[in-house]
Write an enzyme that holds these catalytic residues in place. Structure first.
Site, PDB file in Angstrom:
ATOM      1  N   LEU A  86      35.475  -9.010 -18.219  1.00  0.00           N
ATOM      2  CA  LEU A  86      34.837 -10.228 -17.736  1.00  0.00           C
ATOM      3  C   LEU A  86      34.160 -10.020 -16.389  1.00  0.00           C
ATOM      4  CD1 LEU A  86      34.344 -13.254 -18.155  1.00  0.00           C
ATOM      5  CD2 LEU A  86      36.523 -13.682 -16.973  1.00  0.00           C
ATOM      6  N   ASP A  87      32.832 -10.262 -16.347  1.00  0.00           N
ATOM      7  CA  ASP A  87      32.031 -10.178 -15.129  1.00  0.00           C
ATOM      8  C   ASP A  87      32.095  -8.798 -14.462  1.00  0.00           C
ATOM      9  OD1 ASP A  87      31.109 -12.791 -15.308  1.00  0.00           O
ATOM     10  OD2 ASP A  87      32.844 -13.588 -14.251  1.00  0.00           O
ATOM     11  N   GLU A  88      32.385  -7.762 -15.234  1.00  0.00           N
ATOM     12  CA  GLU A  88      32.459  -6.414 -14.669  1.00  0.00           C
ATOM     13  C   GLU A  88      31.518  -5.448 -15.378  1.00  0.00           C
ATOM     14  OE1 GLU A  88      36.453  -4.962 -14.341  1.00  0.00           O
ATOM     15  OE2 GLU A  88      37.217  -6.827 -13.462  1.00  0.00           O
ATOM     16  N   LEU A 137      32.899 -13.627  -6.959  1.00  0.00           N
ATOM     17  CA  LEU A 137      33.967 -13.035  -7.748  1.00  0.00           C
ATOM     18  C   LEU A 137      34.377 -11.696  -7.156  1.00  0.00           C
ATOM     19  CD1 LEU A 137      32.589 -13.764 -11.316  1.00  0.00           C
ATOM     20  CD2 LEU A 137      34.400 -14.975 -10.139  1.00  0.00           C
TER      21      LEU A 137
END
Length: 276
Positions: A220-222, A189
Site C-alpha cells: 500500500l502506497d509503496e 505517509l
C-alpha cells in the site's frame, strides 16, 4: 514513423556504439538519446526516439544480438495513448486532467471515468466524457472490483489513473494491471495516515507539504515513485489553507507523472524508477 526504443541490460563497454550502429544500418534517424548506468546494480538504461520506417522484429534482432540474454528491449510506435480514470468524491485531480485533456495538453484519449459515487458525474458531462458509477455500498471488495473489470474489459486502454480514488485495490486487481496503474497521494505517509492528514499536519506544525505520484503495487502506497513535489507553508495557514495548497501540488504532480508515462520515459526496476 516515430519510434521509442527502451533498453535495460547489464552494462559493458561499447553498448551505445553497438546500439546506435544497428539503428544506423537500418537507415533510421535518432532524434534523441538518454542513457544512465546504475553502478550499484551494473545496469545500463537507454531510451531513444527514432524516426523512419522500421521493421520492429528486425530492429530487435539486431540490437539484441549485442546484448546479454537477460536484457530487456522494448520497441513501440510513439502514439497517442488511452487512459481510464478512477475517482471518488474529490474533484481537483480529475478536474485538472479534464481541463488538460480539453485544451490538448494531455497526449491521451480518456476512455471513461469510473467512480463509486455519482458526485463527479456533472463534471464529466461538461467535457462530454463517459461516466460510469459503480457503487461500493452493500458490496464486498471482490464484487465491486468484478463490476469494474466488466467495464474495463470493454476498453482498450494503456494506463489507469487513480485521481483520488479512495479505495484499496485487491492484490488480484493490481496484478492484472501491473505497471499500468498510477496513483497520487499526499506525501505525509506514513506520518499522517487516515482521515484528514492536513489537519494532523497542521497540529504538528509542519513547514512543508507535498505529493507523490507512483505506480501501484501490492504494498500500500509503496509502489515505484514517478514524481514528487512540495510547497512551503507557514504559521499563518490553518489546515484548510494547507489542504488547498496540498491539492494544488497533488494535481500538478499527477499530471507530470501521467505525461511521463504517456511519453514512455519511465523504467521500473527494484521498486524504483529511472525517469528520462
Amino acid at each position: 514513423m516515430r519510434i521509442v526504443l527502451k533498453i535495460q541490460t547489464p552494462d559493458k563497454k561499447g553498448l551505445i556504439a553497438e546500439i546506435t550502429r544497428s539503428i544506423f544500418e537500418l537507415n533510421l534517424n535518432i532524434l534523441r538519446n538518454d542513457e544512465f548506468v546504475d553502478k550499484e546494480s551494473n545496469l545500463f538504461f537507454m531510451r531513444s526516439e527514432i524516426e523512419g520506417e522500421c521493421d520492429f522484429l528486425e530492429l530487435r534482432r539486431r540490437i539484441s544480438g549485442g546484448l546479454s540474454n537477460d536484457a530487456k528491449v522494448e520497441i513501440s510506435e510513439y502514439k497517442r495513448k488511452k487512459i481510464v480514470i478512477l475517482c471518488t468524491k474529490e474533484n481537483h485531480c480529475l478536474g485538472d486532467l479534464l481541463i488538460r485533456y480539453d485544451s490538448g495538453e494531455l497526449n491521451a484519449d480518456i476512455m471513461a471515468v469510473i467512480s463509486n459515487y455519482e458526485i463527479l458525474k456533472p463534471l464529466c458531462e461538461k467535457f462530454k466524457l463517459p461516466f460510469v458509477c459503480i457503487t461500493s455500498e452493500n458490496r464486498t471488495r471482490e464484487e465491486h472490483e468484478r463490476e469494474i473489470l466488466e467495464v474495463l474489459d470493454g476498453l482498450n486502454f494503456d494506463y489507469m489513473v487513480l485521481a483520488k480514488y479512495m479505495r484499496i485495490l485487491s492484490a488480484d486487481f493490481v496484478e492484472r494491471f501491473e505497471g499500468r496503474i498510477i496513483n497520487i497521494h499526499h506525501s505525509f505517509l506514513p506520518a499522517f495516515v487516515g482521515a484528514n492528514p492536513y489537519k494532523q499536519a497542521y497540529e504538528r506544525g509542519v513547514k512543508i507539504i507535498g505529493a507523490t505520484a507512483h505506480f501501484v503495487n501490492n504494498a500500500l502506497d509503496e509502489g515505484p515513485i514517478i514524481c514528487q513535489d512540495i510547497t512551503k507553508i507557514n504559521h499563518t495557514m490553518d489546515w484548510k489553507d494547507m489542504q488547498k495548497s496540498g491539492r494544488d501540488v497533488e494535481k500538478i504532480v499527477l499530471a507530470k507523472a501521467l505525461n511521463l508515462a504517456l511519453e514512455e520515459r519511465i523504467f521500473i526496476y527494484n521498486n524504483k524508477t529511472i525517469v528520462f
